[in-house]
Design an enzyme around this catalytic site. Sequence first.
Site, PDB file in Angstrom:
ATOM      1  N   PRO A 129       0.837  -1.196   0.000  1.00 60.82           N
ATOM      2  CA  PRO A 129       0.000   0.000   0.000  1.00 60.82           C
ATOM      3  C   PRO A 129       0.876   1.252   0.000  1.00 60.82           C
ATOM      4  O   PRO A 129       1.995   1.227   0.490  1.00 60.82           O
ATOM      5  CB  PRO A 129      -0.776  -0.118   1.311  1.00 60.82           C
ATOM      6  CG  PRO A 129       0.125  -0.915   2.200  1.00 60.82           C
ATOM      7  CD  PRO A 129       0.817  -1.892   1.303  1.00 60.82           C
ATOM      8  N   SER A 133       7.515   4.760   7.975  1.00 55.14           N
ATOM      9  CA  SER A 133       7.531   3.683   7.005  1.00 55.14           C
ATOM     10  C   SER A 133       6.269   2.843   7.078  1.00 55.14           C
ATOM     11  O   SER A 133       5.521   2.892   8.042  1.00 55.14           O
ATOM     12  CB  SER A 133       8.772   2.807   7.209  1.00 55.14           C
ATOM     13  OG  SER A 133       8.456   1.696   8.017  1.00 55.14           O
ATOM     14  N   LYS A 134       6.058   2.078   6.012  1.00 55.63           N
ATOM     15  CA  LYS A 134       4.878   1.233   5.923  1.00 55.63           C
ATOM     16  C   LYS A 134       4.792   0.284   7.115  1.00 55.63           C
ATOM     17  O   LYS A 134       3.721  -0.018   7.598  1.00 55.63           O
ATOM     18  CB  LYS A 134       4.946   0.381   4.653  1.00 55.63           C
ATOM     19  CG  LYS A 134       4.738   1.151   3.386  1.00 55.63           C
ATOM     20  CD  LYS A 134       4.924   0.238   2.191  1.00 55.63           C
ATOM     21  CE  LYS A 134       4.917   1.051   0.906  1.00 55.63           C
ATOM     22  NZ  LYS A 134       5.222   0.247  -0.267  1.00 55.63           N
ATOM     23  N   ARG A 135       5.941  -0.169   7.521  1.00 51.59           N
ATOM     24  CA  ARG A 135       5.962  -1.147   8.602  1.00 51.59           C
ATOM     25  C   ARG A 135       5.477  -0.582   9.933  1.00 51.59           C
ATOM     26  O   ARG A 135       5.185  -1.318  10.856  1.00 51.59           O
ATOM     27  CB  ARG A 135       7.368  -1.722   8.757  1.00 51.59           C
ATOM     28  CG  ARG A 135       7.774  -2.632   7.627  1.00 51.59           C
ATOM     29  CD  ARG A 135       9.206  -3.105   7.783  1.00 51.59           C
ATOM     30  NE  ARG A 135      10.155  -2.000   7.746  1.00 51.59           N
ATOM     31  CZ  ARG A 135      10.589  -1.421   6.622  1.00 51.59           C
ATOM     32  NH1 ARG A 135      10.159  -1.852   5.464  1.00 51.59           N
ATOM     33  NH2 ARG A 135      11.442  -0.421   6.673  1.00 51.59           N
TER      34      ARG A 135
END
Length: 513
Positions: free
Chosen positions: A17, A270-272
């Site tokens: 995403p 970040s995405k994480r």
Amino acid sequence: MKNSRVRVRFAPSPTGPLHMGGVRTALYNYLFAKKHGGDFLLRIEDTDRSRFVQGAEKYIVDALGWCGISPDEGIGAEDKLTNGGKHHPYRQSERKDIYGPYVQTLIDSELAYLAFDTPNELSMVRERAMEAGNPNWQYNSITRTSMKNSLTLSKTDVEEKKKVGEPYVVRVKMPRNEEIKFHDEVRGWVSVNSMNVDDKVLLKSDGLPTYHLANVVDDRLMEITHVIRGEEWLPSAPLHVLLYDYFNWERPSFAHLPLLLRPDGNGKLSKRDGDKLGFPVFPLNWNNSETNETASGYKEAGFYAAGFVNMLAFLGWNPGTNQEVFSLDELISSFRLEKVSKAGARFDFDKARWFNQQHLRLRPKKDLLKEYLELLKKTSGHVPEKNWAKKSLDLFMDRAEFVKDIISESTYLFEDPKSYDNKVVEKKWNSDSPVFIKTLKSLFSQTNYTSESLENCFKKYLSSSSLSFGQVGPVLRLAVAGTTQGPSIFMVMELIGQESTERRIDSALMRLQ
RNA sequence: GGCCCGUUCGUCUAGCGGUUUAGGACAUCUCCCUUUCACGGAGAAGAUCACGGGUUCGAAUCCCGUACGGGUCACCA
């Protein structure tokens, strides 16, 4: 390129995403394009097939669509232009065959070369260098002389290897010692010595180009005039610039945006980070099909796209005036690349909520009412009459940042109190209280159930019995709403009506004895 | 570690050599409004402009160094 139409692109890779940092990059591109009457294109950089994530591309298009920054050309613009536009395809994996000839011209002019070193050999060289105290081995003007490539191998060897199908990559030949300078629209002049940039791979052994090559060739072919991207690309910008020079192409303008930092300041968002930080990092919910976990998005959290976009715009950009609340159109007319700041911006969720509150108040009454009714139906099943709903909206919207706040603050409009605020009970409820509300109940029954007459009636009772508001008001409020918080209790009573009010008073009398 | 980029209130930022006792917003606190909670209004506190050198009559603003922070160093983007 000075006189040509402004064309910018947002070029994410479909590895998952898009997070809010990516949305901001897209937004700045969009604002810049629209400001200058140009085009905003969406190109998908999917040259790394191993990192491809199913559904990511659709997510990117949907997310941009929600934000109101849909592409004029490319992926997601197929409804506006056939195939997304005349430069189609806009997916790099589908442009596979385009890059070969460009690589060949570089090879022919000795600006690139073939390298036959296997990944294994390379990692061994790196390992050995590491042991020797060099943590940063590079394939460059010095080391390439001792590697397996078309520069060290004889012509016949190279032909032989190619003939038997030995895998190889094409690497760019970086000059040994040259200052590579370019002007960055937000940072000014940036200068790097070519010594510090290595012989990057241009074409992988699977035949697909790397980002570096594809990005330069595609930007050229798609007539991109301004490359606006995140700061993480700054270190490889000299390579890209050099590639333009190698091809003898006019360089586009570059602008490297500051990064979005975590609220604690430790590194980029970040995405994480998912929901770990206490707020969404994605524009829309994202279902990870492998783990079956859902990462939350701003849309589903109740944010308005306009508020979300406004908030993102101000993370690294400022018009230089005191105005902070902007519509998309206002952002477009005020946006200037020169006003983008250089330092990374820490994200602040409180401020994000404030932006949403501002946009909630800007909403047309009609729309807000519709949203209120829809959410109300969805969450509690209540479908109130429109005029009635209008009144309750007026009553509760001042204290809301989100539409869902209006719902949660006004539950007692729909349901009799299940419990009573203990603190208020202890402080205000005493042996006289039952008499007060019992009397009030019967007095109210003789008047109109409108806030005005209810309040008049209440005040008359106070003066005739020499009571203070403080003695009776909270008690009445407690009985009717269960809590001491909220808007005028007489308005509440008007809205819930006589029957409900009397039922609640009776119930309180029983339960609070 | 090498290279690159950055550094103004807790946070986002204004400021681009003199108009600055460094302005605004979020958050915090106080008061007013409301005998509630919010909203709104008024106000307070909060930045010796990372530090040290220059340049200049004059620097947050220009230059250099140091520190700190970030990014990046793959046949990933």
